[in-house]
Design a protein around this motif. Structure first.
Motif, PDB file in Angstrom:
ATOM      1  N   SER A 109       0.788  -1.230   0.000  1.00  0.00           N
ATOM      2  CA  SER A 109       0.000   0.000   0.000  1.00  0.00           C
ATOM      3  C   SER A 109       0.824   1.287   0.000  1.00  0.00           C
ATOM      4  CB  SER A 109      -0.936   0.016   1.222  1.00  0.00           C
ATOM      5  OG  SER A 109      -0.187  -0.064   2.425  1.00  0.00           O
ATOM      6  N   ASN A 110       2.156   1.172   0.087  1.00  0.00           N
ATOM      7  CA  ASN A 110       2.966   2.394   0.051  1.00  0.00           C
ATOM      8  C   ASN A 110       4.326   2.096  -0.578  1.00  0.00           C
ATOM      9  OD1 ASN A 110       5.012   1.772   2.261  1.00  0.00           O
ATOM     10  ND2 ASN A 110       3.097   1.595   3.425  1.00  0.00           N
ATOM     11  N   PHE A 111       5.046   3.143  -0.925  1.00  0.00           N
ATOM     12  CA  PHE A 111       6.294   2.984  -1.661  1.00  0.00           C
ATOM     13  C   PHE A 111       7.379   2.329  -0.821  1.00  0.00           C
ATOM     14  CE2 PHE A 111      10.424   4.339  -3.223  1.00  0.00           C
ATOM     15  CZ  PHE A 111      10.339   3.976  -4.551  1.00  0.00           C
ATOM     16  N   ASP A 112       7.429   2.606   0.471  1.00  0.00           N
ATOM     17  CA  ASP A 112       8.454   2.002   1.319  1.00  0.00           C
ATOM     18  C   ASP A 112       8.333   0.482   1.319  1.00  0.00           C
ATOM     19  OD1 ASP A 112       9.538   4.442   1.948  1.00  0.00           O
ATOM     20  OD2 ASP A 112       8.392   4.677   3.809  1.00  0.00           O
ATOM     21  N   GLU A 113       7.097  -0.018   1.410  1.00  0.00           N
ATOM     22  CA  GLU A 113       6.865  -1.455   1.353  1.00  0.00           C
ATOM     23  C   GLU A 113       7.289  -2.003  -0.004  1.00  0.00           C
ATOM     24  OE1 GLU A 113       2.769  -2.164   2.184  1.00  0.00           O
ATOM     25  OE2 GLU A 113       2.975  -1.878   4.346  1.00  0.00           O
ATOM     26  N   LEU A 114       6.897  -1.299  -1.059  1.00  0.00           N
ATOM     27  CA  LEU A 114       7.229  -1.728  -2.415  1.00  0.00           C
ATOM     28  C   LEU A 114       8.737  -1.765  -2.616  1.00  0.00           C
ATOM     29  CD1 LEU A 114       6.347  -2.290  -5.413  1.00  0.00           C
ATOM     30  CD2 LEU A 114       6.580   0.174  -5.757  1.00  0.00           C
ATOM     31  N   ASP A 115       9.432  -0.739  -2.165  1.00  0.00           N
ATOM     32  CA  ASP A 115      10.869  -0.639  -2.349  1.00  0.00           C
ATOM     33  C   ASP A 115      11.590  -1.810  -1.698  1.00  0.00           C
ATOM     34  OD1 ASP A 115      13.251   0.901  -3.164  1.00  0.00           O
ATOM     35  OD2 ASP A 115      13.566   1.121  -1.007  1.00  0.00           O
ATOM     36  N   SER A 116      11.240  -2.110  -0.460  1.00  0.00           N
ATOM     37  CA  SER A 116      11.864  -3.221   0.254  1.00  0.00           C
ATOM     38  C   SER A 116      11.539  -4.556  -0.413  1.00  0.00           C
ATOM     39  CB  SER A 116      11.383  -3.228   1.710  1.00  0.00           C
ATOM     40  OG  SER A 116      11.886  -4.351   2.399  1.00  0.00           O
ATOM     41  N   TYR A 117      10.288  -4.712  -0.812  1.00  0.00           N
ATOM     42  CA  TYR A 117       9.824  -5.961  -1.421  1.00  0.00           C
ATOM     43  C   TYR A 117      10.552  -6.221  -2.741  1.00  0.00           C
ATOM     44  CZ  TYR A 117       6.247  -9.586  -2.219  1.00  0.00           C
ATOM     45  OH  TYR A 117       5.581 -10.777  -2.415  1.00  0.00           O
ATOM     46  N   LEU A 118      10.620  -5.203  -3.602  1.00  0.00           N
ATOM     47  CA  LEU A 118      11.255  -5.371  -4.909  1.00  0.00           C
ATOM     48  C   LEU A 118      12.745  -5.655  -4.781  1.00  0.00           C
ATOM     49  CD1 LEU A 118       9.588  -2.637  -7.178  1.00  0.00           C
ATOM     50  CD2 LEU A 118       9.285  -5.119  -7.275  1.00  0.00           C
ATOM     51  N   LYS A 119      13.410  -4.969  -3.881  1.00  0.00           N
ATOM     52  CA  LYS A 119      14.852  -5.191  -3.713  1.00  0.00           C
ATOM     53  C   LYS A 119      15.120  -6.609  -3.224  1.00  0.00           C
ATOM     54  CE  LYS A 119      16.180  -0.367  -2.989  1.00  0.00           C
ATOM     55  NZ  LYS A 119      16.587   0.676  -2.015  1.00  0.00           N
ATOM     56  N   ASN A 120      14.283  -7.101  -2.313  1.00  0.00           N
ATOM     57  CA  ASN A 120      14.448  -8.476  -1.842  1.00  0.00           C
ATOM     58  C   ASN A 120      14.166  -9.483  -2.959  1.00  0.00           C
ATOM     59  OD1 ASN A 120      15.224  -8.173   0.915  1.00  0.00           O
ATOM     60  ND2 ASN A 120      13.146  -7.578   1.427  1.00  0.00           N
ATOM     61  N   PHE A 121      13.096  -9.235  -3.719  1.00  0.00           N
ATOM     62  CA  PHE A 121      12.730 -10.139  -4.813  1.00  0.00           C
ATOM     63  C   PHE A 121      13.823 -10.171  -5.883  1.00  0.00           C
ATOM     64  CE2 PHE A 121      10.089 -10.721  -8.825  1.00  0.00           C
ATOM     65  CZ  PHE A 121      10.065 -12.109  -8.721  1.00  0.00           C
ATOM     66  N   LEU A 122      14.337  -9.014  -6.259  1.00  0.00           N
ATOM     67  CA  LEU A 122      15.397  -8.951  -7.261  1.00  0.00           C
ATOM     68  C   LEU A 122      16.678  -9.616  -6.762  1.00  0.00           C
ATOM     69  CD1 LEU A 122      14.817  -5.305  -8.558  1.00  0.00           C
ATOM     70  CD2 LEU A 122      14.394  -7.421  -9.829  1.00  0.00           C
ATOM     71  N   THR A 127      20.884 -13.939  -7.273  1.00  0.00           N
ATOM     72  CA  THR A 127      21.860 -14.625  -6.432  1.00  0.00           C
ATOM     73  C   THR A 127      21.989 -16.077  -6.876  1.00  0.00           C
ATOM     74  OG1 THR A 127      21.272 -13.206  -4.547  1.00  0.00           O
ATOM     75  CG2 THR A 127      22.523 -15.205  -4.067  1.00  0.00           C
ATOM     76  N   LYS A 128      23.182 -16.485  -7.295  1.00  0.00           N
ATOM     77  CA  LYS A 128      23.373 -17.809  -7.894  1.00  0.00           C
ATOM     78  C   LYS A 128      23.140 -18.949  -6.917  1.00  0.00           C
ATOM     79  CE  LYS A 128      26.579 -16.624 -11.617  1.00  0.00           C
ATOM     80  NZ  LYS A 128      27.922 -16.875 -12.202  1.00  0.00           N
ATOM     81  N   LEU A 186      20.417  -3.131  -8.930  1.00  0.00           N
ATOM     82  CA  LEU A 186      21.020  -4.394  -9.347  1.00  0.00           C
ATOM     83  C   LEU A 186      22.483  -4.208  -9.740  1.00  0.00           C
ATOM     84  CD1 LEU A 186      18.353  -6.308 -11.474  1.00  0.00           C
ATOM     85  CD2 LEU A 186      19.013  -6.653  -9.103  1.00  0.00           C
ATOM     86  N   ARG A 187      22.769  -3.118 -10.417  1.00  0.00           N
ATOM     87  CA  ARG A 187      24.141  -2.874 -10.864  1.00  0.00           C
ATOM     88  C   ARG A 187      25.097  -2.609  -9.700  1.00  0.00           C
ATOM     89  NH1 ARG A 187      24.407  -1.797 -16.393  1.00  0.00           N
ATOM     90  NH2 ARG A 187      22.376  -1.542 -17.412  1.00  0.00           N
ATOM     91  N   LEU A 209      13.795  -8.897 -17.708  1.00  0.00           N
ATOM     92  CA  LEU A 209      12.467  -8.731 -18.301  1.00  0.00           C
ATOM     93  C   LEU A 209      11.507  -8.075 -17.313  1.00  0.00           C
ATOM     94  CD1 LEU A 209      10.474  -9.371 -20.644  1.00  0.00           C
ATOM     95  CD2 LEU A 209       9.975 -11.507 -19.458  1.00  0.00           C
ATOM     96  N   PHE A 210      11.565  -8.501 -16.063  1.00  0.00           N
ATOM     97  CA  PHE A 210      10.689  -7.956 -15.020  1.00  0.00           C
ATOM     98  C   PHE A 210      10.918  -6.457 -14.841  1.00  0.00           C
ATOM     99  CE2 PHE A 210       9.692  -7.362 -10.396  1.00  0.00           C
ATOM    100  CZ  PHE A 210       8.333  -7.600 -10.496  1.00  0.00           C
ATOM    101  N   LEU A 211      12.177  -6.039 -14.894  1.00  0.00           N
ATOM    102  CA  LEU A 211      12.493  -4.616 -14.775  1.00  0.00           C
ATOM    103  C   LEU A 211      11.917  -3.822 -15.942  1.00  0.00           C
ATOM    104  CD1 LEU A 211      16.218  -4.452 -13.564  1.00  0.00           C
ATOM    105  CD2 LEU A 211      14.195  -3.676 -12.327  1.00  0.00           C
TER     106      LEU A 211
END
Length: 258
Positions: A109-122, A127-128, A186-187, A209-211
């Motif tokens: 519901s907010n950008f802070d949640e989204l930011d943390s979620y996306l960084k963890n998912f990516l 990660t190999k 990511l970089r 692709l997701f990005l």
């Protein structure tokens, strides 16, 4: 696109005369429709609309939302497109897990949640090998992952869906501040830990692709702006309207036949 734009502009003008304010519109994933909606309702193109959404969500500039008509993609149609990409790049078992993780984004519901979620998912995707970090991320994401409703959408839409040629719109996704933010993430974040067990969700191709295809256009398929304006989350779906169109079309055919 000009004909679509004129139709949408006429609709906005009619609503303006009758003092009806259109807060939000829902559309299929059609570049012509999205761009026409951006121009007719907000008098800006897709690039500027994404910029405005970034300022509202990431920088908290709520004043920009007052005059903005929110444009969202139908959740069912978006699930079809995502399903096609996920199942093409992951094995079936992993596909349902990834679909559930992405479904969890719709609950944020907010950008802070989204930011943390996306960084963890990516981080999972890039990660190999399994590490203490990836295990901790899995535990975190599974708490928020959508495991029922989104999976139902995926399972119910197993027919092939058309591939959207995003390469044609390279300048659009590259100019998206959402894409730039997480592409830079990511970089600048390399895998430091070296685990011994292979990470079965490691998939740089899907991450790229997701990005490009989804993160760059995240205001369209999530409820971030809706949650700010209405203080609650709701799915965007145009299924009811499409059902009415089908009924009207069938009735028209029947009248012509008689």
């Amino acid at each position: 696109m000009l004909r679509i734009y004129n139709s949408f502009f006429d609709l906005k003008f009619i609503n303006f005369i009758f003092l009806v304010i259109i807060d939000e519109v829902v559309t299929d994933f059609s570049w012509a429709a999205i761009n026409a909606l951006c121009r007719s309702f907000n008098n800006i193109d897709i690039r500027k609309y994404i910029d405005e959404c970034f300022e509202i969500t990431a920088h908290g500039d709520i004043s920009k939302l007052a005059s903005l008509t929110i444009i969202r993609l139908c959740s069912s149609h978006n699930a079809k497109n995502m399903k096609d990409d996920i199942f093409r790049l992951f094995d079936k078992k992993e596909s349902y897990y990834i679909a559930g993780i992405i479904g969890g984004i719709l609950e944020l519901s907010n950008f802070d949640e989204l930011d943390s979620y996306l960084k963890n998912f990516l981080s999972i995707l890039m990660t190999k090998n399994e590490t203490s970090t990836t295990k901790r991320i899995h535990e975190l994401l599974q708490k928020f992952a959508e495991t029922d409703e989104y999976h139902d959408d995926v399972k119910n839409n197993m027919n092939p869906c058309p591939v959207v040629e995003f390469e044609e719109f390279e300048t659009i996704y590259k100019n998206s501040k959402f894409f730039q933010l997480y592409d830079n993430y990511l970089r600048s974040n390399k895998d430091i830990e070296s685990g011994k067990v292979a990470n079965k969700y490691y998939n740089p191709s899907f991450a790229a692709l997701f990005l490009k295809k989804y993160v760059a256009f995240i205001p369209f398929w999530t409820g971030l702006l809706t949650s700010i304006r209405f203080k609650n989350m709701k799915n965007a779906n145009n299924g009811i309207i499409e059902g009415e169109h089908e009924t009207f079309f069938n009735f028209s055919l029947l009248i012509n036949f008689l």
